[in-house]
Scaffold this active site. Structure first.
Site, PDB file in Angstrom:
ATOM      1  N   TYR A  48       0.830  -1.198   0.000  1.00  0.00           N
ATOM      2  CA  TYR A  48       0.000   0.000   0.000  1.00  0.00           C
ATOM      3  C   TYR A  48       0.871   1.259   0.000  1.00  0.00           C
ATOM      4  O   TYR A  48       1.384   1.679   1.040  1.00  0.00           O
ATOM      5  CB  TYR A  48      -0.937   0.017   1.206  1.00  0.00           C
ATOM      6  CG  TYR A  48      -1.852  -1.176   1.314  1.00  0.00           C
ATOM      7  CD1 TYR A  48      -2.197  -1.946   0.207  1.00  0.00           C
ATOM      8  CD2 TYR A  48      -2.394  -1.539   2.546  1.00  0.00           C
ATOM      9  CE1 TYR A  48      -3.038  -3.040   0.318  1.00  0.00           C
ATOM     10  CE2 TYR A  48      -3.249  -2.634   2.662  1.00  0.00           C
ATOM     11  CZ  TYR A  48      -3.564  -3.378   1.549  1.00  0.00           C
ATOM     12  OH  TYR A  48      -4.401  -4.462   1.666  1.00  0.00           O
ATOM     13  N   HIS A 131       0.083 -12.385   1.406  1.00  0.00           N
ATOM     14  CA  HIS A 131      -0.662 -11.432   0.581  1.00  0.00           C
ATOM     15  C   HIS A 131      -0.683 -11.866  -0.886  1.00  0.00           C
ATOM     16  O   HIS A 131       0.368 -11.991  -1.512  1.00  0.00           O
ATOM     17  CB  HIS A 131      -0.012 -10.048   0.701  1.00  0.00           C
ATOM     18  CG  HIS A 131      -0.887  -8.910   0.296  1.00  0.00           C
ATOM     19  ND1 HIS A 131      -0.427  -7.610   0.180  1.00  0.00           N
ATOM     20  CD2 HIS A 131      -2.209  -8.860  -0.026  1.00  0.00           C
ATOM     21  CE1 HIS A 131      -1.426  -6.825  -0.177  1.00  0.00           C
ATOM     22  NE2 HIS A 131      -2.516  -7.568  -0.318  1.00  0.00           N
TER      23      HIS A 131
END
Length: 320
Positions: A48, A131
């Site tokens: 992010y 992830h």
């Protein structure tokens, strides 16, 4: 696993300048608004904003009592310095000072967590998630998972899991490993419920907690009246899905509620779900989301009406 997530968590992709840039003050105000609203679970990732989300979240939480909140980050992408930075090629409005490099090796997992702790400026994370392993399933199962299991056994992290938008890989991890949670992104929402077929029943049977993220489908369900130009799967939503979401919004209005309220309450109704994780573009959206989740649910008559209009699966659990 003894982690307590609460009914609503803050997804922190927006702190990494997802879709648009926000300054440090607005990022801090977003976390402060979440805290003031009673939110005590915060989820971030190196991906992010190339570490920006982790840095901002860590700074905003640093003065908070560490035992009063749960923090998760993710492994699978290492951030390698970029000698010729331009704009980020992904969906974050940040300079590409680093390059994302896939790495699900045991060494990569430990390095990723160490780098995350440095960016966060905190002494620990509570939950580590693998992830987006869908294109690297073998390495993630054979190396990343055992590495996280060892870190859990050592007490470095309290819980481990996997996060993805693909239910098949989440189902495989739930069946083949001893993870504590799965984070399912955008696959169990008011708009679509593929996780209901295999993943959620399996998690219920095995006692695996489900963290339900991206419940607005990247933004399409986040407004009272959906329209063209809103995102779905991080791109402009197809016209057919905008039409479907608009039909849902009309049914919601007839029952005196809103599409975002229905989306948030539905997302937490399945018994396997431990929390709903929603991002927010600034403190005002945090306050709105928290007000909807902690406020009264939509009228019970809404759900059978959505089913009757072909807008919701009849077998999906709905709020009591």
């Amino acid at each position: 696993m003894t982690l307590s997530f609460g009914p609503l968590g803050l997804g922190c992709a927006q702190l990494g300048n997802l879709y648009r840039a926000l300054d440090d003050d607005e990022a801090a105000a977003t976390v402060d608004a979440a805290w003031d609203a009673g939110i005590r679970y915060f989820d971030t990732a190196p991906h992010y904003g190339l570490g920006l989300s982790e840095r901002r979240l860590g700074a905003a939480l640093r003065g908070r009592p560490r035992d009063e909140y749960v923090l998760s980050t993710k492994v699978g992408r290492l951030l390698v310095p970029n000698s010729a930075p331009g704009p980020d090629p992904d969906i974050f409005v940040v300079p590409a000072t680093h390059t994302r490099v896939w790495d699900f090796s045991a060494g990569g997992v430990r390095r990723s967590l160490a780098d995350s702790l440095e960016r966060l400026g905190l002494d620990r994370v509570d939950l580590a998630l693998i992830h987006d392993p869908e294109e690297h399933a073998a390495e993630a199962l054979d190396q990343a998972y055992p590495a996280l299991a060892a870190l859990r056994a050592e007490g470095v992290v309290r819980a481990i899991g996997v996060g993805s938008m693909r239910t098949e890989i989440l189902t495989r991890f739930a069946a083949e490993t001893d993870i504590d949670v799965v984070m399912v992104a955008a696959r169990y929402t008011l708009l679509e419920q593929p996780a209901l077929d295999a993943l959620l029943p399996l998690c219920s049977r095995r006692g695996i907690g489900v963290l339900n993220a991206a419940v607005f489908n990247s933004g399409l369900l986040a407004e009272d009246r959906p329209h063209g130009g809103l995102p779905y799967e991080y791109q402009d939503a197809p016209a057919g899905l905008v039409k479907r979401a608009s039909a849902m919004a009309e049914v919601c209005e007839r029952h005196g509620t809103t599409l975002p309220a229905a989306a948030l309450h539905f997302a937490g109704a399945h018994p396997a779900i431990r929390t709903v994780v929603a991002g927010a573009q600034g403190p005002d959206q945090v306050k709105r989301n928290a007000g909807l989740v902690f406020g009264p649910p939509p009228p019970a008559a809404l759900w059978p009406d959505l089913v009757a209009h072909g807008l919701l699966r009849a077998d999906a659990p709905v709020p009591a």
